[in-house]
Design a protein around this motif. Structure first.
Motif, PDB file in Angstrom:
ATOM      1  N   HIS A   1       0.681  -1.378  -0.274  1.00 26.78           N
ATOM      2  CA  HIS A   1       0.414   0.344  -0.209  1.00 26.78           C
ATOM      3  C   HIS A   1       0.997   1.302   0.347  1.00 26.78           C
ATOM      4  CE1 HIS A   1      -3.782  -2.376   0.410  1.00 26.78           C
ATOM      5  NE2 HIS A   1      -2.622  -3.247   1.851  1.00 26.78           N
ATOM      6  N   GLY A   2       2.137   0.951   0.064  1.00 25.67           N
ATOM      7  CA  GLY A   2       3.276   2.130   0.253  1.00 25.67           C
ATOM      8  C   GLY A   2       2.609   3.153   1.553  1.00 25.67           C
ATOM      9  N   LEU A   3       2.778   2.302   2.307  1.00 23.86           N
ATOM     10  CA  LEU A   3       2.283   2.981   3.465  1.00 23.86           C
ATOM     11  C   LEU A   3       3.129   2.864   4.587  1.00 23.86           C
ATOM     12  CD1 LEU A   3      -0.036   5.066   5.228  1.00 23.86           C
ATOM     13  CD2 LEU A   3      -1.647   2.317   5.833  1.00 23.86           C
ATOM     14  N   CYS A   4       3.826   3.834   5.862  1.00 22.05           N
ATOM     15  CA  CYS A   4       3.803   3.978   6.608  1.00 22.05           C
ATOM     16  C   CYS A   4       3.512   3.932   7.970  1.00 22.05           C
ATOM     17  CB  CYS A   4       5.913   4.328   6.943  1.00 22.05           C
ATOM     18  SG  CYS A   4       7.162   4.036   5.874  1.00 22.05           S
ATOM     19  N   MET A   5       3.131   3.742   8.991  1.00 21.36           N
ATOM     20  CA  MET A   5       2.599   3.600   9.877  1.00 21.36           C
ATOM     21  C   MET A   5       3.434   3.976  11.347  1.00 21.36           C
ATOM     22  SD  MET A   5      -0.880   1.912  11.729  1.00 21.36           S
ATOM     23  CE  MET A   5      -1.371   2.364  10.100  1.00 21.36           C
ATOM     24  N   PHE A   6       3.868   4.934  12.250  1.00 25.80           N
ATOM     25  CA  PHE A   6       3.711   4.774  13.360  1.00 25.80           C
ATOM     26  C   PHE A   6       2.983   5.356  14.452  1.00 25.80           C
ATOM     27  CE2 PHE A   6       7.071   6.948  10.180  1.00 25.80           C
ATOM     28  CZ  PHE A   6       8.444   6.661  10.483  1.00 25.80           C
ATOM     29  N   VAL A   7       3.251   4.436  16.012  1.00 25.27           N
ATOM     30  CA  VAL A   7       1.952   4.337  16.937  1.00 25.27           C
ATOM     31  C   VAL A   7       3.292   5.501  17.327  1.00 25.27           C
ATOM     32  CG1 VAL A   7       1.530   2.811  18.454  1.00 25.27           C
ATOM     33  CG2 VAL A   7       1.557   2.042  16.309  1.00 25.27           C
ATOM     34  N   HIS A   8       2.796   6.385  18.404  1.00 27.92           N
ATOM     35  CA  HIS A   8       3.732   7.940  18.646  1.00 27.92           C
ATOM     36  C   HIS A   8       2.545   7.965  20.101  1.00 27.92           C
ATOM     37  CE1 HIS A   8       6.469   8.540  15.674  1.00 27.92           C
ATOM     38  NE2 HIS A   8       5.493   9.246  15.705  1.00 27.92           N
ATOM     39  N   GLY A   9       3.414   7.100  21.418  1.00 30.48           N
ATOM     40  CA  GLY A   9       2.996   7.533  22.078  1.00 30.48           C
ATOM     41  C   GLY A   9       2.411   9.437  22.603  1.00 30.48           C
ATOM     42  N   CYS A  10       1.204   9.230  23.368  1.00 31.36           N
ATOM     43  CA  CYS A  10       1.667  10.952  23.333  1.00 31.36           C
ATOM     44  C   CYS A  10       2.077  12.060  24.170  1.00 31.36           C
ATOM     45  CB  CYS A  10      -0.029  11.278  24.013  1.00 31.36           C
ATOM     46  SG  CYS A  10      -1.190  10.448  22.707  1.00 31.36           S
ATOM     47  N   PHE A  11       3.023  11.612  25.147  1.00 34.68           N
ATOM     48  CA  PHE A  11       3.286  12.107  25.843  1.00 34.68           C
ATOM     49  C   PHE A  11       4.906  12.630  24.607  1.00 34.68           C
ATOM     50  CE2 PHE A  11       7.624  12.054  29.192  1.00 34.68           C
ATOM     51  CZ  PHE A  11       7.297  13.029  29.083  1.00 34.68           C
ATOM     52  N   TRP A  12       5.286  11.543  24.963  1.00 33.72           N
ATOM     53  CA  TRP A  12       6.713  11.433  24.301  1.00 33.72           C
ATOM     54  C   TRP A  12       6.910  12.028  22.737  1.00 33.72           C
ATOM     55  CZ3 TRP A  12      10.881  10.597  26.998  1.00 33.72           C
ATOM     56  CH2 TRP A  12      11.014  10.088  28.267  1.00 33.72           C
ATOM     57  N   HIS A  13       5.685  12.234  21.694  1.00 29.66           N
ATOM     58  CA  HIS A  13       5.613  13.053  20.684  1.00 29.66           C
ATOM     59  C   HIS A  13       4.721  14.057  20.562  1.00 29.66           C
ATOM     60  CE1 HIS A  13       8.502   9.810  18.474  1.00 29.66           C
ATOM     61  NE2 HIS A  13       8.120   8.812  20.358  1.00 29.66           N
ATOM     62  N   ARG A  14       4.421  14.581  22.114  1.00 29.35           N
ATOM     63  CA  ARG A  14       3.881  15.470  22.267  1.00 29.35           C
ATOM     64  C   ARG A  14       2.213  15.829  20.936  1.00 29.35           C
ATOM     65  NH1 ARG A  14       4.597  16.240  26.440  1.00 29.35           N
ATOM     66  NH2 ARG A  14       4.259  18.210  26.657  1.00 29.35           N
ATOM     67  N   HIS A  15       1.805  14.935  20.969  1.00 28.37           N
ATOM     68  CA  HIS A  15       0.398  14.963  20.583  1.00 28.37           C
ATOM     69  C   HIS A  15      -0.313  16.422  20.902  1.00 28.37           C
ATOM     70  CE1 HIS A  15      -4.014  12.694  19.933  1.00 28.37           C
ATOM     71  NE2 HIS A  15      -3.731  13.549  19.359  1.00 28.37           N
ATOM     72  N   PRO A  16      -0.482  16.706  19.772  1.00 31.88           N
ATOM     73  CA  PRO A  16      -1.726  18.475  20.397  1.00 31.88           C
ATOM     74  C   PRO A  16      -2.615  18.562  21.402  1.00 31.88           C
ATOM     75  CG  PRO A  16      -0.264  18.155  18.102  1.00 31.88           C
ATOM     76  CD  PRO A  16      -0.247  17.058  18.937  1.00 31.88           C
ATOM     77  N   GLU A  17      -3.066  19.229  21.859  1.00 31.51           N
ATOM     78  CA  GLU A  17      -3.903  19.415  22.724  1.00 31.51           C
ATOM     79  C   GLU A  17      -4.449  18.059  22.851  1.00 31.51           C
ATOM     80  OE1 GLU A  17      -7.159  21.244  20.749  1.00 31.51           O
ATOM     81  OE2 GLU A  17      -5.759  22.749  19.923  1.00 31.51           O
ATOM     82  N   CYS A  18      -3.321  17.025  24.161  1.00 32.45           N
ATOM     83  CA  CYS A  18      -3.701  15.890  24.303  1.00 32.45           C
ATOM     84  C   CYS A  18      -3.331  15.721  25.793  1.00 32.45           C
ATOM     85  CB  CYS A  18      -3.000  14.640  23.699  1.00 32.45           C
ATOM     86  SG  CYS A  18      -3.030  12.868  24.267  1.00 32.45           S
ATOM     87  N   LYS A  19      -4.661  15.692  26.751  1.00 33.54           N
ATOM     88  CA  LYS A  19      -4.557  15.802  27.855  1.00 33.54           C
ATOM     89  C   LYS A  19      -3.139  14.459  28.386  1.00 33.54           C
ATOM     90  CE  LYS A  19      -6.912  11.596  29.757  1.00 33.54           C
ATOM     91  NZ  LYS A  19      -8.470  11.223  30.477  1.00 33.54           N
ATOM     92  N   TYR A  20      -2.723  13.486  27.836  1.00 35.99           N
ATOM     93  CA  TYR A  20      -1.555  13.092  27.851  1.00 35.99           C
ATOM     94  C   TYR A  20       0.050  13.734  27.401  1.00 35.99           C
ATOM     95  CZ  TYR A  20      -5.076   9.406  28.649  1.00 35.99           C
ATOM     96  OH  TYR A  20      -6.290   8.520  28.921  1.00 35.99           O
ATOM     97  N   ALA A  21      -0.209  14.943  26.816  1.00 40.81           N
ATOM     98  CA  ALA A  21       1.497  15.239  26.702  1.00 40.81           C
ATOM     99  C   ALA A  21       0.832  16.562  27.409  1.00 40.81           C
ATOM    100  CB  ALA A  21       0.940  15.360  25.027  1.00 40.81           C
ATOM    101  N   TYR A  22       1.648  16.424  29.492  1.00 38.98           N
ATOM    102  CA  TYR A  22       1.770  17.280  29.829  1.00 38.98           C
ATOM    103  C   TYR A  22       2.942  17.370  29.761  1.00 38.98           C
ATOM    104  CZ  TYR A  22       3.444  13.174  32.366  1.00 38.98           C
ATOM    105  OH  TYR A  22       3.679  11.982  32.999  1.00 38.98           O
ATOM    106  N   MET A  23       3.366  18.294  30.539  1.00 44.44           N
ATOM    107  CA  MET A  23       4.433  18.728  30.483  1.00 44.44           C
ATOM    108  C   MET A  23       4.922  18.304  32.044  1.00 44.44           C
ATOM    109  SD  MET A  23       7.844  19.846  29.165  1.00 44.44           S
ATOM    110  CE  MET A  23       7.476  20.280  27.920  1.00 44.44           C
ATOM    111  N   PRO A  24       6.118  17.951  32.251  1.00 45.80           N
ATOM    112  CA  PRO A  24       6.371  17.239  33.774  1.00 45.80           C
ATOM    113  C   PRO A  24       7.025  18.980  34.159  1.00 45.80           C
ATOM    114  CG  PRO A  24       7.688  16.142  32.821  1.00 45.80           C
ATOM    115  CD  PRO A  24       6.703  17.278  31.269  1.00 45.80           C
ATOM    116  N   LYS A  25       6.764  18.824  35.851  1.00 44.54           N
ATOM    117  CA  LYS A  25       7.204  19.954  37.250  1.00 44.54           C
ATOM    118  C   LYS A  25       8.882  19.856  36.915  1.00 44.54           C
ATOM    119  CE  LYS A  25       2.734  20.004  38.383  1.00 44.54           C
ATOM    120  NZ  LYS A  25       1.980  20.271  37.017  1.00 44.54           N
TER     121      LYS A  25
END
Length: 139
Positions: free
Chosen positions: A58-82
């Motif tokens: 299919h000429g397709l590459c798929m990445f499964v990204h962690g929301c924290f590590w890859h900074r998913h925009p507007e996701c509650k899991y993409a918080y910044m450590p204190k």
């Protein structure tokens, strides 16, 4: 800035346990793709970024990204450590920058690139639609 509640050595040990391959979100995506009849290759090191799943047919590459590590925009899991904010901002920004460069390199090679976010793997029905759309988009 608040101090870390564990020693640097203990924090290092905790962080070393975080896997980069065969994560739970990846396993969910792989299982569903296989169930849907899509066959893939894992971590093709000959491709930029060694994508998590590669669908050559299919000429397709798929990445499964962690929301924290890859900074998913507007996701509650993409918080910044204190604690150590400067360190984390720099590290996480570099992850995002590397992701963009990898994506562009794959596109330049003629691949379509899709990112599945960790939080999307929590709802199997919506994930199924997202995967199906990945194969029908720009096909």
């Amino acid at each position: 800035m608040s101090a870390d509640i564990v020693s640097p050595e203990h924090r290092s040990k905790i962080m070393s346990k975080i896997r980069g391959k065969n994560t739970k979100p990846e396993m969910v995506v792989r299982s569903l793709c296989h169930e849907m009849g899509f066959r893939f290759r894992l971590y093709r090191r000959d491709l930029p970024g060694a994508p998590d799943l590669v669908f050559p047919k299919h000429g397709l590459c798929m990445f499964v990204h962690g929301c924290f590590w890859h900074r998913h925009p507007e996701c509650k899991y993409a918080y910044m450590p204190k604690s150590r904010v400067d360190f984390w901002q720099n590290k996480l920004a570099k992850n995002v920058e590397r992701d963009l460069k990898t994506q562009q390199a794959l596109i330049n090679m003629g691949w379509r690139v899709v990112t599945i976010w960790e939080c999307h793997t929590k709802n199997r029905d919506l994930l199924r639609l997202e995967i199906q759309n990945a194969f029908t988009r720009d096909a």
